[in-house]
Design a protein around this motif. Structure first.
Motif, PDB file in Angstrom:
ATOM      1  N   ALA A 135      41.221  47.220  30.559  1.00  0.00           N
ATOM      2  CA  ALA A 135      39.974  47.069  31.305  1.00  0.00           C
ATOM      3  C   ALA A 135      39.624  45.600  31.520  1.00  0.00           C
ATOM      4  CB  ALA A 135      38.834  47.787  30.568  1.00  0.00           C
ATOM      5  N   VAL A 136      39.767  44.788  30.492  1.00  0.00           N
ATOM      6  CA  VAL A 136      39.443  43.358  30.598  1.00  0.00           C
ATOM      7  C   VAL A 136      40.412  42.653  31.542  1.00  0.00           C
ATOM      8  CG1 VAL A 136      39.377  41.181  29.303  1.00  0.00           C
ATOM      9  CG2 VAL A 136      38.271  43.232  28.374  1.00  0.00           C
ATOM     10  N   ARG A 137      41.705  42.935  31.388  1.00  0.00           N
ATOM     11  CA  ARG A 137      42.699  42.313  32.265  1.00  0.00           C
ATOM     12  C   ARG A 137      42.481  42.714  33.728  1.00  0.00           C
ATOM     13  NH1 ARG A 137      48.314  43.752  30.450  1.00  0.00           N
ATOM     14  NH2 ARG A 137      48.901  42.336  32.106  1.00  0.00           N
ATOM     15  N   PHE A 138      42.145  43.995  33.953  1.00  0.00           N
ATOM     16  CA  PHE A 138      41.888  44.463  35.309  1.00  0.00           C
ATOM     17  C   PHE A 138      40.663  43.764  35.895  1.00  0.00           C
ATOM     18  CE2 PHE A 138      39.614  47.252  38.215  1.00  0.00           C
ATOM     19  CZ  PHE A 138      40.569  47.408  39.201  1.00  0.00           C
ATOM     20  N   ALA A 139      39.567  43.715  35.147  1.00  0.00           N
ATOM     21  CA  ALA A 139      38.341  43.079  35.645  1.00  0.00           C
ATOM     22  C   ALA A 139      38.591  41.615  35.997  1.00  0.00           C
ATOM     23  CB  ALA A 139      37.219  43.200  34.617  1.00  0.00           C
ATOM     24  N   THR A 140      39.345  40.923  35.163  1.00  0.00           N
ATOM     25  CA  THR A 140      39.662  39.517  35.422  1.00  0.00           C
ATOM     26  C   THR A 140      40.511  39.384  36.681  1.00  0.00           C
ATOM     27  OG1 THR A 140      39.538  38.992  33.078  1.00  0.00           O
ATOM     28  CG2 THR A 140      40.755  37.451  34.467  1.00  0.00           C
ATOM     29  N   ALA A 141      41.543  40.203  36.803  1.00  0.00           N
ATOM     30  CA  ALA A 141      42.431  40.132  37.970  1.00  0.00           C
ATOM     31  C   ALA A 141      41.685  40.493  39.250  1.00  0.00           C
ATOM     32  CB  ALA A 141      43.638  41.042  37.772  1.00  0.00           C
ATOM     33  N   LEU A 142      40.807  41.497  39.187  1.00  0.00           N
ATOM     34  CA  LEU A 142      40.048  41.878  40.368  1.00  0.00           C
ATOM     35  C   LEU A 142      39.079  40.768  40.761  1.00  0.00           C
ATOM     36  CD1 LEU A 142      39.531  44.093  42.461  1.00  0.00           C
ATOM     37  CD2 LEU A 142      37.775  45.001  40.915  1.00  0.00           C
ATOM     38  N   GLY A 143      38.399  40.211  39.773  1.00  0.00           N
ATOM     39  CA  GLY A 143      37.429  39.148  40.045  1.00  0.00           C
ATOM     40  C   GLY A 143      38.043  37.913  40.675  1.00  0.00           C
ATOM     41  N   THR A 144      39.293  37.635  40.339  1.00  0.00           N
ATOM     42  CA  THR A 144      39.975  36.469  40.917  1.00  0.00           C
ATOM     43  C   THR A 144      40.874  36.870  42.084  1.00  0.00           C
ATOM     44  OG1 THR A 144      41.795  36.659  39.328  1.00  0.00           O
ATOM     45  CG2 THR A 144      39.951  35.194  38.739  1.00  0.00           C
TER      46      THR A 144
ATOM     47  N   ASP B   7      43.639  38.495  42.083  1.00  0.00           N
ATOM     48  CA  ASP B   7      45.027  38.182  41.730  1.00  0.00           C
ATOM     49  C   ASP B   7      45.901  39.402  42.023  1.00  0.00           C
ATOM     50  OD1 ASP B   7      47.480  37.733  40.468  1.00  0.00           O
ATOM     51  OD2 ASP B   7      46.585  36.744  38.734  1.00  0.00           O
ATOM     52  N   GLU B   8      46.472  39.437  43.216  1.00  0.00           N
ATOM     53  CA  GLU B   8      47.242  40.602  43.651  1.00  0.00           C
ATOM     54  C   GLU B   8      48.470  40.850  42.781  1.00  0.00           C
ATOM     55  OE1 GLU B   8      47.767  41.315  47.846  1.00  0.00           O
ATOM     56  OE2 GLU B   8      46.117  39.944  48.286  1.00  0.00           O
ATOM     57  N   GLN B   9      49.096  39.808  42.295  1.00  0.00           N
ATOM     58  CA  GLN B   9      50.276  39.991  41.446  1.00  0.00           C
ATOM     59  C   GLN B   9      49.887  40.704  40.147  1.00  0.00           C
ATOM     60  OE1 GLN B   9      52.656  36.520  40.669  1.00  0.00           O
ATOM     61  NE2 GLN B   9      53.853  37.547  39.095  1.00  0.00           N
ATOM     62  N   ALA B  10      48.837  40.225  39.498  1.00  0.00           N
ATOM     63  CA  ALA B  10      48.390  40.851  38.246  1.00  0.00           C
ATOM     64  C   ALA B  10      47.912  42.280  38.507  1.00  0.00           C
ATOM     65  CB  ALA B  10      47.283  40.019  37.604  1.00  0.00           C
ATOM     66  N   LEU B  11      47.182  42.495  39.584  1.00  0.00           N
ATOM     67  CA  LEU B  11      46.720  43.839  39.905  1.00  0.00           C
ATOM     68  C   LEU B  11      47.898  44.780  40.143  1.00  0.00           C
ATOM     69  CD1 LEU B  11      43.710  42.985  42.211  1.00  0.00           C
ATOM     70  CD2 LEU B  11      43.591  44.106  39.972  1.00  0.00           C
TER      71      LEU B  11
ATOM     72  N   GLU C  18      42.738  52.166  49.430  1.00  0.00           N
ATOM     73  CA  GLU C  18      44.011  52.455  48.770  1.00  0.00           C
ATOM     74  C   GLU C  18      44.851  51.202  48.579  1.00  0.00           C
ATOM     75  OE1 GLU C  18      45.738  55.623  51.033  1.00  0.00           O
ATOM     76  OE2 GLU C  18      44.284  57.073  50.269  1.00  0.00           O
ATOM     77  N   GLY C  19      45.606  51.211  47.481  1.00  0.00           N
ATOM     78  CA  GLY C  19      46.522  50.122  47.171  1.00  0.00           C
ATOM     79  C   GLY C  19      45.808  48.889  46.660  1.00  0.00           C
ATOM     80  N   VAL C  20      46.603  47.980  46.142  1.00  0.00           N
ATOM     81  CA  VAL C  20      46.051  46.714  45.637  1.00  0.00           C
ATOM     82  C   VAL C  20      45.320  45.983  46.749  1.00  0.00           C
ATOM     83  CG1 VAL C  20      46.693  44.433  44.766  1.00  0.00           C
ATOM     84  CG2 VAL C  20      47.654  46.481  43.701  1.00  0.00           C
ATOM     85  N   ALA C  21      45.868  46.008  47.950  1.00  0.00           N
ATOM     86  CA  ALA C  21      45.217  45.334  49.081  1.00  0.00           C
ATOM     87  C   ALA C  21      43.828  45.909  49.328  1.00  0.00           C
ATOM     88  CB  ALA C  21      46.079  45.447  50.329  1.00  0.00           C
ATOM     89  N   GLY C  22      43.664  47.217  49.168  1.00  0.00           N
ATOM     90  CA  GLY C  22      42.354  47.838  49.338  1.00  0.00           C
ATOM     91  C   GLY C  22      41.361  47.395  48.287  1.00  0.00           C
TER      92      GLY C  22
ATOM     93  N   GLU D  63      36.677  43.744  46.805  1.00  0.00           N
ATOM     94  CA  GLU D  63      36.161  42.603  46.027  1.00  0.00           C
ATOM     95  C   GLU D  63      35.789  41.445  46.947  1.00  0.00           C
ATOM     96  OE1 GLU D  63      34.762  40.282  43.013  1.00  0.00           O
ATOM     97  OE2 GLU D  63      35.182  42.418  42.980  1.00  0.00           O
ATOM     98  N   ALA D  64      36.602  41.174  47.941  1.00  0.00           N
ATOM     99  CA  ALA D  64      36.321  40.083  48.884  1.00  0.00           C
ATOM    100  C   ALA D  64      35.044  40.366  49.681  1.00  0.00           C
ATOM    101  CB  ALA D  64      37.507  39.874  49.813  1.00  0.00           C
ATOM    102  N   ALA D  65      34.824  41.628  50.045  1.00  0.00           N
ATOM    103  CA  ALA D  65      33.623  41.987  50.793  1.00  0.00           C
ATOM    104  C   ALA D  65      32.369  41.918  49.924  1.00  0.00           C
ATOM    105  CB  ALA D  65      33.778  43.388  51.389  1.00  0.00           C
TER     106      ALA D  65
END
Length: 127
Positions: free
Chosen positions: A9-18, A20-24, A47-51, A56-58
């Motif tokens: 959960a922590v790693r996901f929240a960090t990757a989403l907040g930044t 970071d498509e590779q980590a996601l 759908e997908g990491v891009a989604g 997050e960007a929006a």
């Protein structure tokens, strides 16, 4: 919550907040999805990491501040309880969010957002 689930959960929240498509990509299944209620620009199924990154960007310009209240876990899921607030363009946001996170084979497979006031969320994000 198990240390493994908490770490995920922590790693996901960090990757989403930044965004970071590779980590996601490492943390999520290839068919990951995020479903958000309402009629705002981020509502619907993404759908997908891009989604996930697009959501997050929006959301980023709206300065929403989530405050974690609790992490709960089931056999194959995590529920994140948060208090989301914001103050942007003269609008205020003050809602509770429950994010149901489905876990498959140690990776995040789906997210479903539940909100205490969907209309307030939609109004806060309105153009």
């Amino acid at each position: 919550m198990s240390d493994t689930r908490r770490e995920l959960a922590v790693r996901f929240a960090t990757a989403l907040g930044t965004r970071d498509e590779q980590a996601l990509g490492e943390l999520c299944t290839p068919d990951v999805s995020w479903t958000i209620p309402g009629t705002s620009e981020v509502s619907g199924r993404h759908e997908g990491v891009a989604g996930l990154v697009a959501v997050e960007a929006a959301l980023a310009p709206h300065q929403i501040r989530p405050r974690l209240e609790a992490l709960l876990h089931g056999p194959d899921s995590i529920v994140v309880l948060a208090h989301d607030t914001g103050d942007h363009r003269g609008r205020q946001l003050d809602i509770r969010v429950a994010l149901h996170v489905q876990v498959r084979a140690g990776r995040i497979a789906a997210l479903v957002s539940h909100m205490s006031d969907v209309e307030a969320f939609d109004s806060y994000l309105a153009p």
